[in-house]
Design a protein around this motif. Structure first.
Motif, mmCIF file in Angstrom:
data_model
loop_
_atom_site.group_PDB
_atom_site.id
_atom_site.type_symbol
_atom_site.label_atom_id
_atom_site.label_comp_id
_atom_site.label_asym_id
_atom_site.label_seq_id
_atom_site.Cartn_x
_atom_site.Cartn_y
_atom_site.Cartn_z
ATOM 1 N N ALA A 237 0.919 -1.222 0.117
ATOM 2 C CA ALA A 237 -0.213 -0.211 0.079
ATOM 3 C C ALA A 237 0.742 1.413 -0.169
ATOM 4 N N ILE A 238 1.937 1.144 0.791
ATOM 5 C CA ILE A 238 2.799 2.416 1.053
ATOM 6 C C ILE A 238 3.498 2.487 -0.538
ATOM 7 N N ASN A 239 3.705 1.603 -1.086
ATOM 8 C CA ASN A 239 4.391 1.747 -2.264
ATOM 9 C C ASN A 239 3.688 2.587 -3.424
ATOM 10 N N TYR A 240 2.338 2.098 -3.295
ATOM 11 C CA TYR A 240 1.445 2.663 -4.512
ATOM 12 C C TYR A 240 1.190 4.162 -3.936
ATOM 13 N N TYR A 241 0.805 4.296 -2.612
ATOM 14 C CA TYR A 241 0.892 5.763 -2.247
ATOM 15 C C TYR A 241 1.928 6.656 -2.813
ATOM 16 N N LEU A 242 3.241 6.292 -2.513
ATOM 17 C CA LEU A 242 4.406 6.978 -2.710
ATOM 18 C C LEU A 242 4.579 6.978 -4.261
ATOM 19 N N GLU A 243 4.152 6.424 -4.919
ATOM 20 C CA GLU A 243 4.065 6.508 -6.358
ATOM 21 C C GLU A 243 2.844 7.559 -6.921
ATOM 22 N N SER A 244 1.905 7.566 -6.333
ATOM 23 C CA SER A 244 0.892 8.259 -6.504
ATOM 24 C C SER A 244 1.560 9.852 -5.945
ATOM 25 N N VAL A 245 2.261 10.041 -4.831
ATOM 26 C CA VAL A 245 2.915 11.307 -4.532
ATOM 27 C C VAL A 245 3.576 11.937 -5.620
ATOM 28 N N LYS A 246 4.294 11.158 -6.366
ATOM 29 C CA LYS A 246 5.325 11.826 -7.475
ATOM 30 C C LYS A 246 4.389 12.483 -8.300
ATOM 31 N N HIS A 247 3.375 11.861 -8.631
ATOM 32 C CA HIS A 247 2.432 12.534 -9.718
ATOM 33 C C HIS A 247 1.972 13.635 -9.199
ATOM 34 N N LEU A 248 1.457 13.665 -7.983
ATOM 35 C CA LEU A 248 0.716 14.807 -7.501
ATOM 36 C C LEU A 248 1.580 15.951 -6.992
ATOM 37 N N ARG A 249 2.948 15.591 -7.011
ATOM 38 C CA ARG A 249 3.768 16.896 -6.861
ATOM 39 C C ARG A 249 4.262 17.462 -7.976
ATOM 40 N N LYS A 250 3.940 16.741 -9.367
ATOM 41 C CA LYS A 250 4.159 17.303 -10.575
ATOM 42 C C LYS A 250 2.971 18.446 -10.908
ATOM 43 N N ILE A 251 1.694 18.024 -10.345
ATOM 44 C CA ILE A 251 0.660 18.933 -10.692
ATOM 45 C C ILE A 251 0.233 19.893 -9.367
ATOM 46 N N ARG A 252 1.100 19.633 -8.467
ATOM 47 C CA ARG A 252 0.923 20.623 -7.428
ATOM 48 C C ARG A 252 -0.667 20.502 -6.723
ATOM 49 N N ASP A 253 -1.012 19.322 -6.595
ATOM 50 C CA ASP A 253 -2.433 19.170 -6.002
ATOM 51 C C ASP A 253 -2.257 18.849 -4.370
ATOM 52 N N THR A 254 -2.271 20.044 -3.613
ATOM 53 C CA THR A 254 -1.990 19.805 -2.323
ATOM 54 C C THR A 254 -3.298 19.074 -1.616
ATOM 55 N N THR A 255 -4.302 19.110 -1.774
ATOM 56 C CA THR A 255 -5.419 18.570 -1.426
ATOM 57 C C THR A 255 -5.307 16.888 -1.284
ATOM 58 N N GLN A 256 -5.049 16.313 -2.370
ATOM 59 C CA GLN A 256 -4.944 14.990 -2.613
ATOM 60 C C GLN A 256 -3.650 14.727 -2.045
ATOM 61 N N LEU A 257 -2.574 15.465 -2.056
ATOM 62 C CA LEU A 257 -1.308 15.273 -1.665
ATOM 63 C C LEU A 257 -1.383 15.005 -0.088
ATOM 64 N N ALA A 258 -2.071 15.841 0.611
ATOM 65 C CA ALA A 258 -2.334 15.655 2.116
ATOM 66 C C ALA A 258 -2.799 14.420 2.401
ATOM 67 N N PHE A 259 -3.951 13.929 1.685
ATOM 68 C CA PHE A 259 -4.650 12.597 1.922
ATOM 69 C C PHE A 259 -3.640 11.456 1.586
ATOM 70 N N ASN A 260 -2.741 11.738 0.703
ATOM 71 C CA ASN A 260 -1.810 10.587 0.591
ATOM 72 C C ASN A 260 -0.980 10.405 1.493
ATOM 73 N N TYR A 261 -0.155 11.684 2.157
ATOM 74 C CA TYR A 261 0.666 11.426 3.359
ATOM 75 C C TYR A 261 -0.027 10.906 4.251
ATOM 76 N N CYS A 262 -1.154 11.424 4.826
ATOM 77 C CA CYS A 262 -1.838 10.836 5.723
ATOM 78 C C CYS A 262 -2.023 9.113 5.715
ATOM 79 N N ASN A 263 -2.537 8.932 4.570
ATOM 80 C CA ASN A 263 -2.605 7.274 4.191
ATOM 81 C C ASN A 263 -1.147 6.788 4.395
#
Length: 202
Positions: free
Chosen positions: A41-67
């Motif tokens: 699960a963590i591996n997939y969350y971290l992959e997701s984080v990489k894409h969210l940083r590119k588009i600077r989506d802080t709402t979903q990024l915070a959700f992923n960090y919490c997950n």
């Protein structure tokens, strides 16, 4: 569910949809979390984080960090969990919704419980419970109440456990929550074992 998740991810990749890819990766993380494969699960969350940083989506990024933090709690690594929940709060700051703050506080509570800092854990669980009441989230109210009871059983505070069980009973009378019902039944069995009333759980 996993098959659909992987199909969704491939579709988003074919469309080069960065936000869609991030969501698909996060959803796979959630699925593996439910399957208790927390490192995957963590591996997939971290992959997701990489894409969210590119588009600077802080709402979903915070959700992923919490997950990620919640998953590290499940792996018994509370210090790492705290660092990710800190990151989640920093990303959103004052813009964090009450629902998100509810999740942050619960994550901190779990972490400090693992670190045996029970007073601090209790403070965070109670904050999470109060926010769950505010947003009328019955599922998270039960999660927070169950966590508090688990902690108070450790401290031998049986009257307070009984009080919280009453609140859980009221919530469960009007909501299903099958999985939580089973977890709460285990807590009640532990409670009744302490007070000499075995066999009185759900």
């Amino acid at each position: 569910a996993l098959e659909f998740g992987f199909e969704s991810l491939e579709l988003r990749r074919a469309e080069t949809d960065q936000y869609g890819i991030a969501l698909a990766l996060n959803n796979l993380g959630l699925l593996y979390y439910k399957l208790q494969d927390h490192q995957i699960a963590i591996n997939y969350y971290l992959e997701s984080v990489k894409h969210l940083r590119k588009i600077r989506d802080t709402t979903q990024l915070a959700f992923n960090y919490c997950n990620i933090g919640l998953a590290y709690n499940q792996l018994g690594q509370p210090t790492i969990a705290i660092s990710y929940i800190d990151s989640a709060r920093e990303v959103r700051g004052a813009k964090s919704s009450r629902t998100r703050l509810m999740e942050f506080n619960h994550g901190y509570g779990e972490a400090y419980n693992l670190l045996h800092k029970l007073d601090l854990a209790a403070e965070y669980f109670i904050k999470s419970l109060e926010l769950a009441r505010e947003v009328n989230d019955s599922r998270y109210q039960l999660i927070a109440l169950n966590a508090i009871v688990n902690l108070e059983l450790k401290r031998g505070n049986l009257p307070l456990c009984n009080q919280y069980f009453g609140e859980m009973d009221r919530i469960l009378r009007s909501n299903e929550h099958k999985q939580l019902r089973m977890e709460i039944a285990k807590q009640k069995s532990a409670y009744y074992a302490r007070v000499g009333k075995m066999g009185n759980a759900y």
